[in-house]
Design an enzyme around this catalytic site. Structure first.
Site, PDB file in Angstrom:
ATOM      1  N   THR A 222      50.651  41.405  39.031  1.00 31.82           N
ATOM      2  CA  THR A 222      49.672  40.857  39.975  1.00 31.82           C
ATOM      3  C   THR A 222      50.190  41.104  41.392  1.00 31.82           C
ATOM      4  O   THR A 222      51.387  40.978  41.667  1.00 31.82           O
ATOM      5  CB  THR A 222      49.421  39.358  39.731  1.00 31.82           C
ATOM      6  OG1 THR A 222      50.636  38.635  39.947  1.00 31.82           O
ATOM      7  CG2 THR A 222      48.914  39.099  38.320  1.00 31.82           C
ATOM      8  N   GLY A 224      48.848  39.738  44.459  1.00 29.80           N
ATOM      9  CA  GLY A 224      48.214  38.872  45.454  1.00 29.80           C
ATOM     10  C   GLY A 224      46.823  39.381  45.788  1.00 29.80           C
ATOM     11  O   GLY A 224      46.083  39.806  44.888  1.00 29.80           O
ATOM     12  N   ALA A 250      48.485  28.401  41.708  1.00 25.90           N
ATOM     13  CA  ALA A 250      47.870  28.652  40.391  1.00 25.90           C
ATOM     14  C   ALA A 250      47.056  29.946  40.303  1.00 25.90           C
ATOM     15  O   ALA A 250      46.392  30.180  39.294  1.00 25.90           O
ATOM     16  CB  ALA A 250      47.022  27.473  39.914  1.00 25.90           C
ATOM     17  N   ALA A 251      47.135  30.798  41.339  1.00 25.93           N
ATOM     18  CA  ALA A 251      46.407  32.079  41.260  1.00 25.93           C
ATOM     19  C   ALA A 251      46.921  32.886  40.062  1.00 25.93           C
ATOM     20  O   ALA A 251      46.151  33.400  39.250  1.00 25.93           O
ATOM     21  CB  ALA A 251      46.580  32.875  42.547  1.00 25.93           C
ATOM     22  N   ASP A 253      48.526  31.785  37.442  1.00 26.57           N
ATOM     23  CA  ASP A 253      48.227  31.111  36.172  1.00 26.57           C
ATOM     24  C   ASP A 253      46.779  31.360  35.747  1.00 26.57           C
ATOM     25  O   ASP A 253      46.489  31.630  34.574  1.00 26.57           O
ATOM     26  CB  ASP A 253      48.463  29.595  36.293  1.00 26.57           C
ATOM     27  CG  ASP A 253      49.945  29.277  36.479  1.00 26.57           C
ATOM     28  OD1 ASP A 253      50.782  30.073  36.025  1.00 26.57           O
ATOM     29  OD2 ASP A 253      50.252  28.229  37.079  1.00 26.57           O
ATOM     30  N   GLY A 288      44.719  23.030  45.427  1.00 30.11           N
ATOM     31  CA  GLY A 288      45.280  22.419  44.213  1.00 30.11           C
ATOM     32  C   GLY A 288      45.297  23.396  43.058  1.00 30.11           C
ATOM     33  O   GLY A 288      44.787  24.510  43.149  1.00 30.11           O
TER      34      GLY A 288
HETATM   35  P1  ADP Z   1      51.304  34.447  41.749  1.00 34.68           P
HETATM   36  O1  ADP Z   1      50.479  33.228  42.046  1.00 34.68           O
HETATM   37  O2  ADP Z   1      51.910  34.402  40.389  1.00 34.68           O
HETATM   38  O3  ADP Z   1      52.260  34.836  42.826  1.00 34.68           O
HETATM   39  P2  ADP Z   1      49.491  36.505  42.759  1.00 34.68           P
HETATM   40  O4  ADP Z   1      49.697  35.947  44.119  1.00 34.68           O
HETATM   41  O5  ADP Z   1      49.831  37.938  42.553  1.00 34.68           O
HETATM   42  O6  ADP Z   1      50.244  35.660  41.642  1.00 34.68           O
HETATM   43  O7  ADP Z   1      47.961  36.258  42.386  1.00 34.68           O
HETATM   44  C1  ADP Z   1      47.430  36.452  41.106  1.00 34.68           C
HETATM   45  C2  ADP Z   1      46.084  37.114  41.200  1.00 34.68           C
HETATM   46  O8  ADP Z   1      45.173  36.261  41.921  1.00 34.68           O
HETATM   47  C3  ADP Z   1      46.061  38.441  41.938  1.00 34.68           C
HETATM   48  O9  ADP Z   1      46.378  39.516  41.060  1.00 34.68           O
HETATM   49  C4  ADP Z   1      44.624  38.500  42.435  1.00 34.68           C
HETATM   50  O10 ADP Z   1      43.765  38.910  41.400  1.00 34.68           O
HETATM   51  C5  ADP Z   1      44.316  37.039  42.745  1.00 34.68           C
HETATM   52  N1  ADP Z   1      44.593  36.694  44.162  1.00 34.68           N
HETATM   53  C6  ADP Z   1      45.717  36.130  44.657  1.00 34.68           C
HETATM   54  N2  ADP Z   1      45.618  35.944  45.993  1.00 34.68           N
HETATM   55  C7  ADP Z   1      44.394  36.402  46.352  1.00 34.68           C
HETATM   56  C8  ADP Z   1      43.674  36.483  47.597  1.00 34.68           C
HETATM   57  N3  ADP Z   1      44.199  36.048  48.748  1.00 34.68           N
HETATM   58  N4  ADP Z   1      42.428  37.017  47.576  1.00 34.68           N
HETATM   59  C9  ADP Z   1      41.877  37.457  46.415  1.00 34.68           C
HETATM   60  N5  ADP Z   1      42.496  37.393  45.220  1.00 34.68           N
HETATM   61  C10 ADP Z   1      43.740  36.866  45.181  1.00 34.68           C
END
Ligand code: ADP
Length: 307
Positions: A222, A224, A250-251, A253, A288
């Site tokens: 992933t 972000g 939780a993104a 998760d 949250g």
């Molecule tokens: P973690 O929370 O484990 O660090 P990530 O930050 O890579 O994981 O986020 C997981 C997924 O959530 C990403 O692959 C993407 O699909 C989505 N995501 C995370 N942040 C954003 C954002 N700012 N805008 C759009 N999608 C996001």
């Protein structure tokens, strides 16, 4: 037919106190607000699967206290089978004491508590639940020796193993070779694979290749807001959705939950990636962890609007 998913993971209650300034050592101060949130990567991933309509059970351990009871009743409300969740008689339910000051800096102390009480004895007891699963999801917030043993067991039994290696830890080669889907974020990928930079897709591909050489079948990284990168025979980048992020808790998760639900439905990797990117993008728009995990209707409406 929909496949059966089991999540092996942690329960953590976040106690979040806000204050103007952190107390100095030895000082007592009067704070402003106190909020209690249910979480833990295992719980978040399990709830995300349940809300997207997956057939899911949870395995783990809580303490014999009010927080543990809260988790059990919460899982009932969410329709999650928790027959594999044990109650430790002495250790407290996992807890994070979080302090936030007026500049939004935080100081966090995590007490793993009962999450670390889940040992080989409990593993033996949950084997019938693992035997009955098609897909088993793991993270690293429990005893690693026990998690590794369960991964070996699941692999031997022909289960699909999804490992979210968070927080990052060294992974033995035989475990890497037992994992079907490894789902690090970019910093976890760097730590596990040994790449020194993860700025470009070439860097990410290099990290994935190193893990692939060690026997991981598919690496789902992933990235972000950039989206995700999936590597098996070759690498593919799946762009994320453009949204206004207010809280990224939780993104990862929710991404893992959505991705696994799609696997359980026999979807293609491309479809699973789009679904998971959509779920992650929805999650970052709400504050949250648990409140930001949306249901299937919500996610599908979002995907329909963002073709
Ligand atoms: P973690 O929370 O484990 O660090 P990530 O930050 O890579 O994981 O986020 C997981 C997924 O959530 C990403 O692959 C993407 O699909 C989505 N995501 C995370 N942040 C954003 C954002 N700012 N805008 C759009 N999608 C996001």
């Amino acid at each position: 037919m929909k496949k059966k998913i089991v999540v092996v993971g942690a329960f953590v209650t976040d106690l979040v106190a806000t204050m103007k300034e952190f107390p100095a050592a030895g000082e007592s101060i009067v704070g402003e607000t106190l909020n209690t949130y249910l979480g833990g990567k295992g719980v978040n991933q399990c709830v995300s699967v349940a809300r997207l309509g997956g057939d899911v059970s949870m395995i783990g351990m809580v303490g014999d206290d009010a927080y543990g009871k809260k988790f059990l009743s919460f899982m009932d409300e969410e329709g999650i089978d928790h027959r594999g969740v044990f109650v430790h008689k002495e250790l407290p339910t996992g807890l994070a004491q979080v302090q936030i000051n007026a500049s939004s800096q935080n100081r966090i102390c995590v007490i793993p508590g009962a999450n670390m009480g889940f040992g080989f004895e409990e593993e033996e007891k949950v084997k019938p639940i693992l035997d009955n699963a098609d897909i088993v999801m793991f993270q690293f917030e429990m005893r690693l020796d026990v998690i590794f043993d369960m991964i070996r067991y699941c692999h031997k039994k022909g289960k699909t193993v999804v490992l979210n290696p968070a927080p990052a830890a060294p992974i033995p080669d035989d475990i890497l070779a037992a994992v079907d889907y490894l789902t690090p974020n970019e910093t976890e990928l760097a730590k596990i694979s040994g790449i020194s930079s993860y700025d470009t897709l070439e860097d990410i591909e290099e990290g994935c290749k190193r893990l692939k050489d060690k026997g991981v079948k598919t690496i789902v990284t992933t990235l972000g807001d950039r989206g995700c990168y999936i590597y098996n025979e070759k690498g593919n980048f799946y762009k994320g959705f453009k949204v206004k992020a207010v809280d990224t808790v939780a993104a990862g998760d929710s991404f893992n939950g959505a991705f696994t639900v799609k696997l359980s439905e026999g979807s293609s990797l491309e479809e699973a990636a789009r679904y998971a990117n959509g779920m992650g993008a929805l999650t970052v728009q709400t504050k949250g962890a648990i409140p930001s995990l949306k249901n299937r209707e919500c996610l599908e409406a979002f995907l329909a609007e963002n073709k």
